[in-house]
Design a protein around this motif. Structure first.
Motif, PDB file in Angstrom:
ATOM      1  N   LEU A  59       0.815  -1.210   0.000  1.00 46.94           N
ATOM      2  CA  LEU A  59       0.000   0.000   0.000  1.00 46.94           C
ATOM      3  C   LEU A  59       0.851   1.265   0.000  1.00 46.94           C
ATOM      4  CD1 LEU A  59      -2.829  -1.097   2.437  1.00 46.94           C
ATOM      5  CD2 LEU A  59      -2.913  -0.907  -0.051  1.00 46.94           C
ATOM      6  N   TRP A  60       1.984   1.245   0.711  1.00 48.79           N
ATOM      7  CA  TRP A  60       2.913   2.374   0.665  1.00 48.79           C
ATOM      8  C   TRP A  60       3.465   2.553  -0.741  1.00 48.79           C
ATOM      9  CZ3 TRP A  60       4.201   6.486   3.333  1.00 48.79           C
ATOM     10  CH2 TRP A  60       3.858   6.553   4.672  1.00 48.79           C
ATOM     11  N   TYR A  61       3.824   1.449  -1.380  1.00 48.95           N
ATOM     12  CA  TYR A  61       4.354   1.531  -2.739  1.00 48.95           C
ATOM     13  C   TYR A  61       3.325   2.137  -3.682  1.00 48.95           C
ATOM     14  CZ  TYR A  61       5.853   0.219  -7.370  1.00 48.95           C
ATOM     15  OH  TYR A  61       6.179   0.268  -8.698  1.00 48.95           O
ATOM     16  N   PHE A  62       2.088   1.694  -3.597  1.00 51.22           N
ATOM     17  CA  PHE A  62       1.033   2.217  -4.456  1.00 51.22           C
ATOM     18  C   PHE A  62       0.829   3.707  -4.218  1.00 51.22           C
ATOM     19  CE2 PHE A  62      -3.489   3.153  -5.215  1.00 51.22           C
ATOM     20  CZ  PHE A  62      -3.549   2.863  -6.559  1.00 51.22           C
ATOM     21  N   GLY A  63       0.807   4.110  -2.955  1.00 52.16           N
ATOM     22  CA  GLY A  63       0.623   5.526  -2.630  1.00 52.16           C
ATOM     23  C   GLY A  63       1.755   6.401  -3.124  1.00 52.16           C
ATOM     24  N   VAL A  64       2.984   5.949  -2.932  1.00 55.36           N
ATOM     25  CA  VAL A  64       4.140   6.729  -3.381  1.00 55.36           C
ATOM     26  C   VAL A  64       4.220   6.752  -4.900  1.00 55.36           C
ATOM     27  CG1 VAL A  64       6.658   6.781  -3.391  1.00 55.36           C
ATOM     28  CG2 VAL A  64       5.440   6.415  -1.254  1.00 55.36           C
ATOM     29  N   ALA A  65       3.987   5.618  -5.541  1.00 54.32           N
ATOM     30  CA  ALA A  65       4.072   5.548  -6.998  1.00 54.32           C
ATOM     31  C   ALA A  65       3.032   6.437  -7.663  1.00 54.32           C
ATOM     32  CB  ALA A  65       3.915   4.103  -7.475  1.00 54.32           C
ATOM     33  N   CYS A  66       1.853   6.530  -7.094  1.00 48.13           N
ATOM     34  CA  CYS A  66       0.832   7.405  -7.677  1.00 48.13           C
ATOM     35  C   CYS A  66       1.046   8.864  -7.283  1.00 48.13           C
ATOM     36  CB  CYS A  66      -0.561   6.944  -7.251  1.00 48.13           C
ATOM     37  SG  CYS A  66      -1.071   5.426  -8.062  1.00 48.13           S
ATOM     38  N   SER A  67       1.626   9.124  -6.129  1.00 50.43           N
ATOM     39  CA  SER A  67       1.827  10.491  -5.673  1.00 50.43           C
ATOM     40  C   SER A  67       3.017  11.177  -6.314  1.00 50.43           C
ATOM     41  CB  SER A  67       2.011  10.515  -4.153  1.00 50.43           C
ATOM     42  OG  SER A  67       0.868  10.027  -3.522  1.00 50.43           O
ATOM     43  N   ILE A  68       4.004  10.431  -6.745  1.00 44.57           N
ATOM     44  CA  ILE A  68       5.199  11.045  -7.325  1.00 44.57           C
ATOM     45  C   ILE A  68       4.893  11.712  -8.657  1.00 44.57           C
ATOM     46  CG2 ILE A  68       6.147   9.121  -8.643  1.00 44.57           C
ATOM     47  CD1 ILE A  68       8.825   9.784  -7.235  1.00 44.57           C
ATOM     48  N   TRP A  69       3.755  11.386  -9.247  1.00 46.20           N
ATOM     49  CA  TRP A  69       3.361  12.005 -10.514  1.00 46.20           C
ATOM     50  C   TRP A  69       3.061  13.487 -10.365  1.00 46.20           C
ATOM     51  CZ3 TRP A  69       3.402  10.554 -15.490  1.00 46.20           C
ATOM     52  CH2 TRP A  69       3.655   9.218 -15.770  1.00 46.20           C
ATOM     53  N   ILE A  70       2.900  13.993  -9.164  1.00 47.01           N
ATOM     54  CA  ILE A  70       2.601  15.415  -8.987  1.00 47.01           C
ATOM     55  C   ILE A  70       3.842  16.276  -9.197  1.00 47.01           C
ATOM     56  CG2 ILE A  70       2.985  15.578  -6.498  1.00 47.01           C
ATOM     57  CD1 ILE A  70       0.058  17.103  -8.400  1.00 47.01           C
ATOM     58  N   ILE A  71       5.031  15.701  -9.062  1.00 45.77           N
ATOM     59  CA  ILE A  71       6.268  16.484  -9.177  1.00 45.77           C
ATOM     60  C   ILE A  71       6.449  17.070 -10.574  1.00 45.77           C
ATOM     61  CG2 ILE A  71       8.775  16.385  -8.994  1.00 45.77           C
ATOM     62  CD1 ILE A  71       8.366  14.331  -6.752  1.00 45.77           C
ATOM     63  N   PRO A  72       6.290  16.306 -11.675  1.00 45.56           N
ATOM     64  CA  PRO A  72       6.426  16.941 -12.994  1.00 45.56           C
ATOM     65  C   PRO A  72       5.399  18.034 -13.249  1.00 45.56           C
ATOM     66  CG  PRO A  72       6.510  14.566 -13.219  1.00 45.56           C
ATOM     67  CD  PRO A  72       6.120  14.852 -11.803  1.00 45.56           C
ATOM     68  N   ALA A  73       4.239  17.949 -12.614  1.00 45.72           N
ATOM     69  CA  ALA A  73       3.229  18.990 -12.796  1.00 45.72           C
ATOM     70  C   ALA A  73       3.544  20.242 -11.978  1.00 45.72           C
ATOM     71  CB  ALA A  73       1.858  18.454 -12.418  1.00 45.72           C
ATOM     72  N   LEU A  74       4.154  20.069 -10.816  1.00 41.71           N
ATOM     73  CA  LEU A  74       4.430  21.217  -9.954  1.00 41.71           C
ATOM     74  C   LEU A  74       5.662  22.012 -10.367  1.00 41.71           C
ATOM     75  CD1 LEU A  74       3.641  19.929  -6.361  1.00 41.71           C
ATOM     76  CD2 LEU A  74       2.349  21.540  -7.741  1.00 41.71           C
ATOM     77  N   LEU A  75       6.646  21.344 -10.935  1.00 39.03           N
ATOM     78  CA  LEU A  75       7.900  22.040 -11.252  1.00 39.03           C
ATOM     79  C   LEU A  75       7.719  23.254 -12.172  1.00 39.03           C
ATOM     80  CD1 LEU A  75      10.510  19.149 -11.513  1.00 39.03           C
ATOM     81  CD2 LEU A  75      10.372  20.942  -9.793  1.00 39.03           C
ATOM     82  N   PRO A  76       6.972  23.168 -13.268  1.00 38.85           N
ATOM     83  CA  PRO A  76       6.816  24.370 -14.093  1.00 38.85           C
ATOM     84  C   PRO A  76       5.990  25.466 -13.427  1.00 38.85           C
ATOM     85  CG  PRO A  76       6.143  22.425 -15.321  1.00 38.85           C
ATOM     86  CD  PRO A  76       6.386  22.005 -13.919  1.00 38.85           C
ATOM     87  N   LEU A  77       5.151  25.097 -12.468  1.00 37.46           N
ATOM     88  CA  LEU A  77       4.329  26.098 -11.793  1.00 37.46           C
ATOM     89  C   LEU A  77       5.085  26.844 -10.708  1.00 37.46           C
ATOM     90  CD1 LEU A  77       0.940  24.216 -11.418  1.00 37.46           C
ATOM     91  CD2 LEU A  77       1.539  25.971 -13.069  1.00 37.46           C
ATOM     92  N   VAL A  78       6.014  26.158 -10.052  1.00 42.61           N
ATOM     93  CA  VAL A  78       6.721  26.757  -8.929  1.00 42.61           C
ATOM     94  C   VAL A  78       7.738  27.789  -9.394  1.00 42.61           C
ATOM     95  CG1 VAL A  78       8.296  26.249  -7.032  1.00 42.61           C
ATOM     96  CG2 VAL A  78       6.326  24.796  -7.429  1.00 42.61           C
ATOM     97  N   THR A  79       8.457  27.475 -10.444  1.00 40.10           N
ATOM     98  CA  THR A  79       9.487  28.378 -10.920  1.00 40.10           C
ATOM     99  C   THR A  79       9.550  28.359 -12.451  1.00 40.10           C
ATOM    100  OG1 THR A  79      11.842  28.916 -10.819  1.00 40.10           O
ATOM    101  CG2 THR A  79      11.256  26.606 -10.658  1.00 40.10           C
ATOM    102  N   PRO A  80       9.839  29.487 -13.066  1.00 40.11           N
ATOM    103  CA  PRO A  80       9.945  29.520 -14.523  1.00 40.11           C
ATOM    104  C   PRO A  80      11.336  29.159 -15.032  1.00 40.11           C
ATOM    105  CG  PRO A  80      10.083  31.735 -13.674  1.00 40.11           C
ATOM    106  CD  PRO A  80       9.841  30.830 -12.493  1.00 40.11           C
ATOM    107  N   ARG A  81      12.226  28.734 -14.178  1.00 42.33           N
ATOM    108  CA  ARG A  81      13.597  28.439 -14.600  1.00 42.33           C
ATOM    109  C   ARG A  81      13.632  27.249 -15.537  1.00 42.33           C
ATOM    110  NH1 ARG A  81      15.872  29.412  -8.720  1.00 42.33           N
ATOM    111  NH2 ARG A  81      16.022  31.670  -8.835  1.00 42.33           N
ATOM    112  N   ARG A  82      14.578  27.287 -16.446  1.00 43.37           N
ATOM    113  CA  ARG A  82      14.710  26.228 -17.443  1.00 43.37           C
ATOM    114  C   ARG A  82      15.105  24.902 -16.801  1.00 43.37           C
ATOM    115  NH1 ARG A  82      15.173  27.997 -22.789  1.00 43.37           N
ATOM    116  NH2 ARG A  82      16.598  26.307 -23.293  1.00 43.37           N
ATOM    117  N   ALA A  83      15.853  24.939 -15.713  1.00 43.22           N
ATOM    118  CA  ALA A  83      16.246  23.696 -15.044  1.00 43.22           C
ATOM    119  C   ALA A  83      15.022  22.969 -14.487  1.00 43.22           C
ATOM    120  CB  ALA A  83      17.241  23.990 -13.937  1.00 43.22           C
TER     121      ALA A  83
END
Length: 152
Positions: A59-83
């Motif tokens: 259950l931890w694996y399922f939760g982490v595996a599905c939750s890590i998908w939010i990182i690619p969505a948040l990165l462009p919103l948090v900062t406009p840097r190219r990195a």
């Protein structure tokens, strides 16, 4: 007026990338739920009772595996840097390829409907998200206000 137009266009492009990666993450969650339900159905059909294989680690694996998908969505919103945009592109593409490869492997084992679900629900929006991330990364004209400060 053109600075404001450029700033709004850049914000819209970052929001579009975030939305596409979120849709890809939602597709991954749908694929994972269908995969788990198919596996439980096969276990019930073979033994006649519900399996007890979902322990705390699974259950931890399922939760982490599905939750890590939010990182690619948040990165462009948090900062406009190219990195950050490059990190979003690389992490999102890695997650997409890994999920589709796992879905095709599981589809060969448990049924082709799982592979089809992984391809339709993860790969299709993932290709569009990667394309939008690449286009956002290749934007050469970034307004000065977006290059110096964050939107938050």
């Amino acid at each position: 007026m053109t600075d404001l137009t450029n700033e709004l266009a850049a914000r819209f492009a970052r929001q579009k990338v975030a939305l596409l990666w979120s849709v890809c993450g939602l597709g991954n969650t749908i694929y994972a739920v269908i995969q788990i339900l198919t596996w439980v159905d096969h276990q019930i059909d073979s033994s006649g009772k519900a399996p007890t294989a979902f322990d705390a680690t699974a259950l931890w694996y399922f939760g982490v595996a599905c939750s890590i998908w939010i990182i690619p969505a948040l990165l462009p919103l948090v900062t406009p840097r190219r990195a950050a945009i490059l990190g979003s592109l690389l992490l999102g593409s890695f997650l997409m390829v890994a999920s589709v490869a796992g879905g095709v492997f599981d589809g060969m084992r448990d049924g082709l409907h799982i592979a089809a679900t992984a391809i339709i629900a993860v790969a299709l929006p993932g290709v569009y998200a990667a394309h939008a991330s690449w286009r956002l990364l290749r934007v050469t004209e970034v307004p000065a206000t977006l290059g110096k400060e964050s939107d938050i």
